[in-house]
Motif scaffolding. Structure first.
Motif, PDB file in Angstrom:
ATOM      1  N   SER A 286       0.840  -1.214   0.000  1.00 17.33           N
ATOM      2  CA  SER A 286       0.000   0.000   0.000  1.00 17.33           C
ATOM      3  C   SER A 286       0.866   1.251   0.000  1.00 17.33           C
ATOM      4  O   SER A 286       0.590   2.215  -0.723  1.00 17.33           O
ATOM      5  CB  SER A 286      -0.915   0.019   1.227  1.00 17.33           C
TER       6      SER A 286
ATOM      7  N   VAL B 186      -4.865   4.317   2.911  1.00 21.87           N
ATOM      8  CA  VAL B 186      -5.029   3.074   3.651  1.00 21.87           C
ATOM      9  C   VAL B 186      -6.092   3.287   4.728  1.00 21.87           C
ATOM     10  O   VAL B 186      -5.975   4.207   5.542  1.00 21.87           O
ATOM     11  CB  VAL B 186      -3.684   2.640   4.278  1.00 21.87           C
TER      12      VAL B 186
ATOM     13  N   ASP C 257       2.399   1.765  -3.502  1.00 19.76           N
ATOM     14  CA  ASP C 257       1.423   2.279  -4.470  1.00 19.76           C
ATOM     15  C   ASP C 257       1.193   3.776  -4.289  1.00 19.76           C
ATOM     16  O   ASP C 257       1.168   4.542  -5.254  1.00 19.76           O
ATOM     17  CB  ASP C 257       0.086   1.544  -4.336  1.00 19.76           C
TER      18      ASP C 257
END
Length: 140
Positions: free
Chosen positions: A45, A107, A48
């Motif tokens: 995460s 997130v 990205d």
């Protein structure tokens, strides 16, 4: 990692119990403990989000350069007429390069973990109420 400082590592390899969600790493404190709160997310995460940020930053710099060229070219009426076709083509090409992919979502809070990181030895603790299931998987 949020709330990290220059002594915090960029990446941590931690075990995480799939039963209760407790996290940590092996190691014993070798000095006076100096634990600080930090928030962590999984490495994929973070990667990205970081890649998307870098792409946006590069595109922003290209737009900034183009805006400077527009100002320079249109400062005089002669320059405006001479450079208008070129500026239109460059603007069209620049817009075609705009990041089109959807931004990765932040997130979710339930996927972030609060940990306690010792600045002295690097030990991490993130205790949870144990469910009596001890299955610990390691990840970044």
């Amino acid at each position: 990692m949020a709330e990290a400082d220059e002594t915090s590592p960029e990446s941590l390899t931690l075990w995480r119990c799939i039963g209760c969600g407790a996290m940590g790493n092996a190691g014993e404190c070798v000095a006076a403990c100096a634990f600080k709160r930090a928030l962590v997310v999984d490495a994929a995460s973070h990667a990205d989000l970081l890649e998307y940020f870098v792409n946006l930053h590069e595109y922003n710099e290209a737009l900034r350069g183009f805006a400077g060229d527009v100002v320079a070219e249109t400062a005089t009426p002669a320059g405006f007429e001479r450079g208008l076709a070129d500026l239109r083509l460059r603007a069209k090409n620049l817009l075609a390069q705009a990041p089109r992919e959807n931004a990765p979502q932040a997130v979710p809070e339930d996927e972030r973990a609060e940990i306690w990181l010792c600045a002295a030895c690097g030990m991490v603790e993130a205790p949870r109420d144990c469910l009596g299931i001890y299955v610990r998987r390691t990840g970044d």
